[in-house]
Design an enzyme around this catalytic site. Structure first.
Site, mmCIF file in Angstrom:
data_model
loop_
_atom_site.group_PDB
_atom_site.id
_atom_site.type_symbol
_atom_site.label_atom_id
_atom_site.label_comp_id
_atom_site.label_asym_id
_atom_site.label_seq_id
_atom_site.Cartn_x
_atom_site.Cartn_y
_atom_site.Cartn_z
ATOM 1 N N GLY A 49 48.557 35.718 63.320
ATOM 2 C CA GLY A 49 47.123 35.425 63.446
ATOM 3 C C GLY A 49 46.403 36.695 63.872
ATOM 4 C CB ALA A 50 47.586 40.200 63.598
ATOM 5 C CG ASP A 191 43.555 28.623 82.325
ATOM 6 O OD1 ASP A 191 42.403 28.515 81.881
ATOM 7 O OD2 ASP A 191 44.546 28.118 81.767
ATOM 8 C CG HIS A 218 44.601 26.460 78.355
ATOM 9 N ND1 HIS A 218 43.896 27.275 79.214
ATOM 10 C CD2 HIS A 218 44.036 26.635 77.141
ATOM 11 C CE1 HIS A 218 42.956 27.919 78.538
ATOM 12 N NE2 HIS A 218 43.017 27.550 77.277
HETATM 13 N N1 LIG Z 1 45.436 29.807 75.312
HETATM 14 C C1 LIG Z 1 44.209 30.207 75.591
HETATM 15 O O1 LIG Z 1 43.878 30.459 76.744
HETATM 16 C C2 LIG Z 1 43.218 30.420 74.477
HETATM 17 C C3 LIG Z 1 42.063 31.177 74.714
HETATM 18 C C4 LIG Z 1 41.197 31.398 73.666
HETATM 19 C C5 LIG Z 1 41.458 30.850 72.395
HETATM 20 N N2 LIG Z 1 42.572 30.126 72.210
HETATM 21 C C6 LIG Z 1 42.903 29.576 70.904
HETATM 22 O O2 LIG Z 1 43.402 30.615 70.066
HETATM 23 C C7 LIG Z 1 43.233 30.247 68.679
HETATM 24 C C8 LIG Z 1 42.659 31.411 67.880
HETATM 25 O O3 LIG Z 1 41.364 31.717 68.309
HETATM 26 P P1 LIG Z 1 40.526 32.896 67.591
HETATM 27 O O4 LIG Z 1 39.231 32.975 68.283
HETATM 28 O O5 LIG Z 1 41.357 34.108 67.456
HETATM 29 O O6 LIG Z 1 40.321 32.254 66.141
HETATM 30 P P2 LIG Z 1 39.968 33.020 64.781
HETATM 31 O O7 LIG Z 1 39.545 31.988 63.804
HETATM 32 O O8 LIG Z 1 39.055 34.155 65.042
HETATM 33 O O9 LIG Z 1 41.365 33.641 64.333
HETATM 34 C C9 LIG Z 1 42.437 32.849 63.991
HETATM 35 C C10 LIG Z 1 43.271 33.617 62.989
HETATM 36 O O10 LIG Z 1 44.381 32.787 62.640
HETATM 37 C C11 LIG Z 1 44.636 32.996 61.270
HETATM 38 N N3 LIG Z 1 45.425 31.902 60.722
HETATM 39 C C12 LIG Z 1 45.044 30.669 60.351
HETATM 40 N N4 LIG Z 1 46.090 29.996 59.861
HETATM 41 C C13 LIG Z 1 47.167 30.826 59.941
HETATM 42 C C14 LIG Z 1 48.519 30.706 59.589
HETATM 43 N N5 LIG Z 1 49.011 29.593 59.057
HETATM 44 N N6 LIG Z 1 49.313 31.755 59.816
HETATM 45 C C15 LIG Z 1 48.840 32.893 60.365
HETATM 46 N N7 LIG Z 1 47.559 33.066 60.707
HETATM 47 C C16 LIG Z 1 46.736 32.032 60.498
HETATM 48 C C17 LIG Z 1 43.263 33.123 60.649
HETATM 49 O O11 LIG Z 1 43.332 33.713 59.357
HETATM 50 C C18 LIG Z 1 42.555 33.967 61.676
HETATM 51 O O12 LIG Z 1 42.686 35.331 61.389
HETATM 52 C C19 LIG Z 1 42.340 29.012 68.705
HETATM 53 O O13 LIG Z 1 43.119 27.855 68.531
HETATM 54 C C20 LIG Z 1 41.743 29.021 70.104
HETATM 55 O O14 LIG Z 1 41.374 27.736 70.546
HETATM 56 C C21 LIG Z 1 43.459 29.897 73.214
HETATM 57 O O1 LIG Z 2 37.915 27.122 75.412
HETATM 58 C C1 LIG Z 2 38.512 27.313 74.344
HETATM 59 O O2 LIG Z 2 38.408 26.556 73.383
HETATM 60 C C2 LIG Z 2 39.364 28.545 74.193
HETATM 61 C C3 LIG Z 2 40.307 28.769 75.310
HETATM 62 O O3 LIG Z 2 41.171 27.693 75.531
HETATM 63 C C4 LIG Z 2 39.634 29.170 76.607
HETATM 64 O O4 LIG Z 2 40.016 28.677 77.662
HETATM 65 O O5 LIG Z 2 38.737 30.034 76.546
#
Ligand SMILES: NC(=O)c1ccc[n+]([C@@H]2O[C@H](COP(=O)([O-])OP(=O)(O)OC[C@H]3O[C@@H](n4cnc5c(N)ncnc54)[C@H](O)[C@@H]3O)[C@@H](O)[C@H]2O)c1
Ligand SMILES: O=C(O)C[C@H](O)C(=O)O
Length: 361
Positions: A49-50, A191, A218
């Site tokens: 997902g880079a 967090d 989370h």
């Molecule tokens: N754990 C945490 O604390 C936390 C914090 C922020 C965001 N997130 C989560 O992280 C995820 C990504 O967020 P983002 O803002 O980078 O989203 P984004 O849409 O900007 O990027 C996601 C990327 O994933 C790629 N992708 C989609 N399907 C794929 C697959 N099958 N294989 C490989 N790559 C794939 C997309 O092409 C895209 O480049 C979301 O689910 C978001 O809720 C988690």
């Molecule tokens: O809030 C979200 O959907 C993204 C992530 O889990 C966060 O805590 O920022």
């Protein structure tokens, strides 16, 4: 958790990882100056997902690590340019790009750490669980490939809802016969980063000193900062405890609303995940003093997965730290009991999803 009490060290990761990283850079620079360069970088990291909002800055930060020899960037699209761009940084790791499922095996081969920020982010009005229908399948398929091509790697899941995607990953790894609970992590570092920032601001403390364990899960009320365990110890009024707890729980939503439909936290998340990756690499490299909070398989409560501080080592989670859950205040104890039904339901939803699906080959 060790904290480093030096003002200048607060600029990078804000914990011991920052100090270790800086020391490692300094030592490498010194060796290069002496024309006696011994490459220290030896770990392979893959980001799945880079090309996304998190993936790009996270990949850049991982590129800065002197412990990384190879950085593999995978996405379903747009990753070639990201890799070309990042590869020009004059840090040790070799960067390669991989696009689409057919290139995933080569991306994962011999990798030590796999970080997964693939999937869709929230828009205003959505819960993290609203992402389940899309992200559950993405995580299932990516982890299935991890099981096939780098079953010994540390697997670090960022994709939401983490409370369900980590149990999905565990089930997939079990179905493939390669599940090692010590090596599967839900990344909850953001967090902790938020809790440390908000507490330091509120109590006028030096950021580098502040460490607040955040336990549970989370999402919403499952995120439970243990303010009574703040180090250095700090006293809070009941009002401060309530305000800080609610702000930490809603911090993701705060960013989602500020971004007004363009996504959720990406930059702070990249920073937090890079800290977790660097801590993992230090642990793999033999540092015996690495602690982070993470959502992992756990026996600290009656829930099968639970975020808590863990000690990281060469084999992954070397120990859960139960002391944080001892001597909780009434407020924390009630909040802990209150989060359990929601967290349990999210875990069970993930397990049920993975058990009724055929794992993609
Ligand atoms: N754990 C945490 O604390 C936390 C914090 C922020 C965001 N997130 C989560 O992280 C995820 C990504 O967020 P983002 O803002 O980078 O989203 P984004 O849409 O900007 O990027 C996601 C990327 O994933 C790629 N992708 C989609 N399907 C794929 C697959 N099958 N294989 C490989 N790559 C794939 C997309 O092409 C895209 O480049 C979301 O689910 C978001 O809720 C988690
Ligand atoms: O809030 C979200 O959907 C993204 C992530 O889990 C966060 O805590 O920022």
């Amino acid at each position: 958790m060790s904290s480093v009490r030096c003002e200048s060290e607060s600029s990078f990761f804000g914990n011991k990882t920052g100090a270790a990283l800086r020391a490692s850079f300094a030592s490498k620079a010194q060796k290069e100056n002496n024309h006696n360069s011994q490459p220290q970088a030896s770990y392979k990291v893959a980001v799945l997902g880079a090309a996304g909002g998190i993936g790009q800055p996270l990949s850049l930060l991982i590129k800065m690590s002197p412990l990384v020899s190879n950085l593999h960037l995978y996405d379903i699209a747009n990753v070639k340019g990201v890799a070309a761009d990042i590869s020009h940084c004059n840090t040790p790791s070799q960067v390669r790009d991989f696009t689409g499922a057919s290139e995933l095996p080569n991306c994962l081969k011999d990798v030590n750490v796999v970080v997964i920020p693939a999937g869709v982010p929230r828009k205003p009005g959505m819960t993290r669980d609203d992402l389940f229908n899309i992200n559950a399948g993405i995580v299932r398929d990516l982890v299935s490939a991890v099981a096939d091509y780098c079953p010994d790697a540390f697997v670090q899941i960022i994709s939401n809802p983490v409370n369900s995607t980590v149990p999905i990953a565990a089930e997939v790894l079990k179905q493939k016969g390669v599940y090692d609970p010590k090596k599967l992590f839900g990344v909850t570092t953001l967090d902790v980063v938020r809790a440390n920032t908000f507490v330091a601001q509120r109590k006028n403390l030096k950021l580098i000193d502040v460490d607040v364990p955040v336990v549970g899960g989370h999402a919403g009320i499952t995120i439970l900062p243990l303010l009574s365990k703040t180090r250095p110890s700090a006293s809070f009024t009941d009002e401060e405890i309530d305000e800080l707890t609610v702000r930490i729980q809603n911090a993701g939503t705060e960013v989602v609303e500020a971004k007004a439909g363009t996504g959720s936290a990406t930059l702070s998340m990249a920073y937090a995940a890079a800290r977790f990756v660097e801590s993992s690499l230090r642990a793999l490299d033999g540092d015996g003093d690495v602690y982070e909070c993470s959502f992992v398989e756990s026996n600290l409560t009656d829930l099968p997965f639970f975020a808590s501080r863990v000690k990281l080592g060469r084999t992954g989670v070397e120990a859960l730290i139960p002391s944080d859950l001892q001597g909780l205040t009434d407020y924390e104890q009630k909040a802990l009991e209150a989060l359990k039904p929601e967290l349990k339901a999210s875990i069970e939803k993930g397990i049920a999803f993975a058990q009724k699906q055929t794992v993609a080959a």
